[in-house]
Motif scaffolding. Structure first.
Motif, short mmCIF file in Angstrom:
data_model
loop_
_atom_site.label_atom_id
_atom_site.label_comp_id
_atom_site.label_asym_id
_atom_site.label_seq_id
_atom_site.Cartn_x
_atom_site.Cartn_y
_atom_site.Cartn_z
N VAL A 8 1.31 -1.51 -0.20
CA VAL A 8 0.11 -0.24 -0.06
C VAL A 8 0.65 1.35 0.16
CG1 VAL A 8 -1.90 1.73 1.27
CG2 VAL A 8 -1.57 -0.83 1.31
N ILE A 9 0.40 2.02 -0.79
CA ILE A 9 1.06 3.64 -0.90
C ILE A 9 0.86 4.49 -0.26
CG2 ILE A 9 1.33 5.67 -2.35
CD1 ILE A 9 1.83 3.56 -5.31
N GLY A 10 -0.64 5.06 0.00
CA GLY A 10 -1.07 5.76 1.48
C GLY A 10 -2.71 4.55 1.33
N VAL A 11 -3.03 5.99 2.23
CA VAL A 11 -4.53 5.28 3.00
C VAL A 11 -5.36 6.36 3.49
CG1 VAL A 11 -5.85 4.67 5.03
CG2 VAL A 11 -3.81 3.20 3.93
N PHE A 12 -6.21 7.10 2.62
CA PHE A 12 -6.87 8.67 3.15
C PHE A 12 -8.02 8.24 3.10
CE2 PHE A 12 -4.41 8.23 -1.06
CZ PHE A 12 -4.09 9.83 -0.95
N ARG A 25 -10.28 -1.38 6.81
CA ARG A 25 -11.65 -0.56 7.37
C ARG A 25 -11.33 -0.44 6.11
NH1 ARG A 25 -11.08 2.74 12.12
NH2 ARG A 25 -11.56 4.40 10.24
N CYS A 26 -10.02 0.19 4.96
CA CYS A 26 -10.37 0.55 3.87
C CYS A 26 -10.13 -0.76 2.69
CB CYS A 26 -8.85 1.59 3.39
SG CYS A 26 -9.22 2.83 4.53
N ARG A 27 -10.91 0.07 1.61
CA ARG A 27 -10.94 -0.95 -0.25
C ARG A 27 -10.05 -0.50 -0.80
NH1 ARG A 27 -12.88 0.46 -4.16
NH2 ARG A 27 -14.17 2.49 -4.33
N LEU A 28 -9.23 -1.16 -1.02
CA LEU A 28 -8.00 -1.23 -2.77
C LEU A 28 -8.80 -1.07 -3.53
CD1 LEU A 28 -4.56 -0.86 -2.70
CD2 LEU A 28 -5.38 -3.27 -3.84
N SER A 29 -7.93 0.05 -4.36
CA SER A 29 -8.93 1.23 -4.81
C SER A 29 -7.62 0.63 -6.33
CB SER A 29 -9.01 2.45 -4.91
OG SER A 29 -8.66 2.75 -5.99
N GLY A 34 -1.84 0.88 -5.11
CA GLY A 34 -1.63 1.40 -4.05
C GLY A 34 -2.11 2.07 -3.27
N TYR A 35 -3.41 1.99 -3.49
CA TYR A 35 -4.34 3.65 -2.18
C TYR A 35 -5.13 3.06 -2.04
CZ TYR A 35 -0.84 6.91 -4.59
OH TYR A 35 0.14 7.81 -4.90
N LYS A 36 -5.48 3.26 -1.00
CA LYS A 36 -6.62 2.63 0.13
C LYS A 36 -7.60 3.69 0.06
CE LYS A 36 -5.78 -2.02 1.04
NZ LYS A 36 -5.45 -3.24 1.83
N PHE A 37 -8.77 3.66 0.08
CA PHE A 37 -9.76 4.31 0.69
C PHE A 37 -10.13 3.84 1.73
CE2 PHE A 37 -8.31 5.51 -3.92
CZ PHE A 37 -7.62 6.76 -3.39
#
Length: 185
Positions: A8-12, A25-29, A34-37
């Motif tokens: 994972v690169i980042g979590v927003f 809790r975040c889903r991979l986009s 590499g980003y999760k939201f």
């Protein structure tokens, strides 16, 4: 946040917490992987930043080059290449211009932004630069300048600079001869 184990690169997210608490809790986009939201609202806002949407007809294009081709073929509009290559802004925020307006933008600036006075021209290369600072960097790298005039006078060739020294400053005509006579061999 970046971890090697998850890739994972980042979590927003909207809520606060540690990466370990938020990540499940975040889903991979799939968009720019590499980003999760944490939720769709944040995910959609992120996608909107990178959208390649025509500002005229709102058509979505897959790539920047496809958007440029669409603007040219359908609307006869263009991005300013100087702005696109130098400004650190999203493609969606770049202004588009008709051919005539693009020339006005390069020479005089925009009616909507009074601080932008156009892209300055190097009178030696006939190339335009983003601003005076970028032009100054170019002039220092590619052309000759008079250190006595404190960078206010630039010359295309060394011969031109030498003529300037001769005309406006004291130029020792024997400098090359003296350098040969007193050089160590």
């Amino acid at each position: 946040v970046s971890t090697q184990s998850t890739g994972v690169i980042g979590v927003f997210q909207n809520s606060l917490g540690t990466f370990e608490e938020l990540e499940p809790r975040c889903r991979l986009s799939s968009f720019r992987g590499g980003y999760k939201f944490e939720d769709n609202e944040i995910h959609n806002a992120f996608k909107e930043l990178f959208s390649m949407r025509c500002s005229i007809c709102k058509k979505d294009c897959k790539t920047e080059s496809a958007l440029e081709a669409h603007l040219k073929q359908v609307h006869m509009h263009f991005f300013c290449k100087i702005c696109k290559d130098n400004l650190k802004i999203f493609v969606k925020d770049l202004a588009v211009y008709s051919k005539d307006d693009l020339e006005i933008h390069k020479v005089k600036g925009d009616n909507t932004d009074k601080s932008m006075k156009g892209h300055p021209l190097c009178e030696f290369c006939l190339e335009r630069y983003l601003d005076n600072e970028m032009l100054h960097i170019h002039l220092r790298k590619k052309h000759f300048w008079c250190h006595f005039c404190e960078g206010q006078a630039y010359y295309c060739t060394y011969k031109d600079l030498r003529l300037h020294f001769k005309k406006d400053h004291y130029l020792c005509e024997r400098i090359e001869e003296l350098a040969r006579e007193h050089s160590w061999r």
